[in-house]
Design a protein around this motif. Structure first.
Motif, PDB file in Angstrom:
ATOM      1  N   UNK A  45       0.860  -1.198   0.000  1.00 21.36           N
ATOM      2  CA  UNK A  45       0.000   0.000   0.000  1.00 21.36           C
ATOM      3  C   UNK A  45       0.890   1.239   0.000  1.00 21.36           C
ATOM      4  N   UNK A  46       0.634   2.138  -0.931  1.00 22.34           N
ATOM      5  CA  UNK A  46       1.363   3.410  -1.007  1.00 22.34           C
ATOM      6  C   UNK A  46       0.502   4.521  -0.424  1.00 22.34           C
ATOM      7  N   UNK A  47       1.022   5.195   0.593  1.00 23.33           N
ATOM      8  CA  UNK A  47       0.292   6.306   1.244  1.00 23.33           C
ATOM      9  C   UNK A  47       1.134   7.568   1.101  1.00 23.33           C
ATOM     10  N   UNK A  68       3.677  -7.892  -6.764  1.00 21.43           N
ATOM     11  CA  UNK A  68       2.834  -7.607  -5.592  1.00 21.43           C
ATOM     12  C   UNK A  68       1.472  -7.071  -6.032  1.00 21.43           C
ATOM     13  N   UNK A  69       0.480  -7.177  -5.127  1.00 23.00           N
ATOM     14  CA  UNK A  69      -0.782  -6.452  -5.328  1.00 23.00           C
ATOM     15  C   UNK A  69      -0.548  -5.054  -4.766  1.00 23.00           C
ATOM     16  N   UNK A  70      -0.608  -4.051  -5.638  1.00 19.98           N
ATOM     17  CA  UNK A  70      -0.240  -2.684  -5.238  1.00 19.98           C
ATOM     18  C   UNK A  70      -1.485  -1.812  -5.184  1.00 19.98           C
ATOM     19  N   UNK A  71      -1.662  -1.121  -4.065  1.00 17.51           N
ATOM     20  CA  UNK A  71      -2.782  -0.183  -3.946  1.00 17.51           C
ATOM     21  C   UNK A  71      -2.237   1.210  -3.617  1.00 17.51           C
ATOM     22  N   UNK A  95      -5.166  -3.437   9.473  1.00 18.51           N
ATOM     23  CA  UNK A  95      -6.138  -4.521   9.699  1.00 18.51           C
ATOM     24  C   UNK A  95      -6.462  -5.277   8.410  1.00 18.51           C
ATOM     25  N   UNK A  96      -6.081  -4.696   7.264  1.00 23.60           N
ATOM     26  CA  UNK A  96      -6.306  -5.373   5.972  1.00 23.60           C
ATOM     27  C   UNK A  96      -5.104  -6.232   5.573  1.00 23.60           C
ATOM     28  N   UNK A  97      -4.135  -6.381   6.489  1.00 23.96           N
ATOM     29  CA  UNK A  97      -2.961  -7.249   6.306  1.00 23.96           C
ATOM     30  C   UNK A  97      -2.081  -6.896   5.109  1.00 23.96           C
TER      31      UNK A  97
END
Ligand code: CP
Length: 309
Positions: A45-47, A68-71, A95-97
């Motif tokens: 996850x990119x924030x 990877x699955x990237x969001x 919490x979404x691991x």
């Protein structure tokens, strides 16, 4: 290490390991098939709480090329706007691991704080004026490729040192690799106590650039000047802007670097920035993808073995 929060805790051998692995990804990224599966099954996850072109795009591409699955969290559209705190936001995503969290934040120390709360590996994509470790690593790889080594070089870092996380991470990395570092800029943009880092400080560009191997230019980071003194761009360019005439004082084969985003005609002459015989600015961007692939692969290996923080 479980996280990549800064250059400060890295040993020289660990820096070399990241750069050596990144070299393999430079070769992969030049092929038509750019895929490797080392992050397959993992979630990244990119924030980005601050604007980015290079870092955000290259972390996204790096994760995707490694499978990877990237969001990408659209922070401007997130519930941060409704008053949710940074830590509550991070805990919600935790919490979404996710396995890898890439974070850019305007406040120095915010990424370290977040890393203490979550279960996954955290990569600092730039926090305030503190650190930007993957930028220093991609700069190091660019220098090593251009100069054939990453030690015993004379390196000038020029401009707004005080507000620059890029300068701070580079000073740490290049110092660990035993280079001679000169900081050049107006005294108003030089951090206090900087001499403790074993650097030489100059306020005259021509004196500071004499016989250097590498010239690294920085943008005036007005967004971090907090209402303080902002120099006039015209005057600044005259005194501290890099042009062919000032560069002539450096070694004849000195390279010109800039982390971007650059302001042409403020800290650097546009023609010089585009001169592929001297400027390695586009190489820096290319190295950014490879270095981020290497950093994420190494952290993912540590996740798999349960290595300590
Ligand atoms: N060098 C760098 O961090 O650029 P961005 O702000 O575009 O990511």
């Amino acid at each position: 290490h479980r996280h990549l929060l800064g250059i400060e805790p890295l040993q020289p051998q660990e820096i070399t390991t990241i750069l050596d692995l990144a070299e393999t990804y430079v070769a992969l990224n030049r092929q038509s098939d750019k895929h490797a599966d080392v992050l397959a099954g993992l979630t990244q996850i990119n924030m980005f709480f601050e604007n980015s072109t290079r870092t955000q795009a290259s972390f996204e591409l790096a994760g995707k090329r490694l499978g990877a699955d990237v969001m990408n969290m659209a922070m401007q559209a997130s519930s941060i706007k409704k008053g949710e705190t940074l830590i509550d936001t991070a805990m919600t995503l935790n919490a979404m691991h996710p396995d890898l969290l890439v974070v850019r934040h305007p406040h120095s120390g915010a990424v370290d704080l977040l890393a203490q709360k979550v279960n996954c590996a955290v990569l600092n994509a730039g926090d305030g004026r503190h650190e930007h470790p993957t930028q220093a690593l991609l700069d190091a790889l660019t220098i090593r490729r251009a100069k054939g080594r990453l030690h015993r070089l004379n390196i000038a870092i020029c401009g707004d040192i005080a507000h620059s996380r890029v300068a701070r991470s580079n000073i740490l990395l290049l110092g660990k690799m035993e280079n001679r570092i000169r900081l050049i800029g107006p005294p108003t943009l030089m951090p206090s106590g900087i001499a403790e880092f074993g650097v030489e400080v100059f306020d005259d560009m021509r004196a500071g650039l004499k016989d250097v191997d590498v010239v690294m230019m920085l943008r005036l980071q007005k967004e971090r000047m907090d209402g303080g003194f902002i120099p006039s761009e015209r005057e600044y360019y005259h005194r501290y802007g890099l042009d062919a005439e000032k560069l002539a004082l450096a070694k004849p084969d000195a390279i010109v670097m800039h982390p971007g985003p650059m302001n042409r005609g403020v800290e650097i002459d546009g023609t010089l920035a585009d001169d592929i015989n001297r400027s390695v600015i586009q190489d820096q961007v290319e190295m950014g993808v490879a270095v981020r692939m290497a950093a994420m692969e190494l952290l993912a290996r540590n996740l798999a073995t349960g290595a300590a923080v």
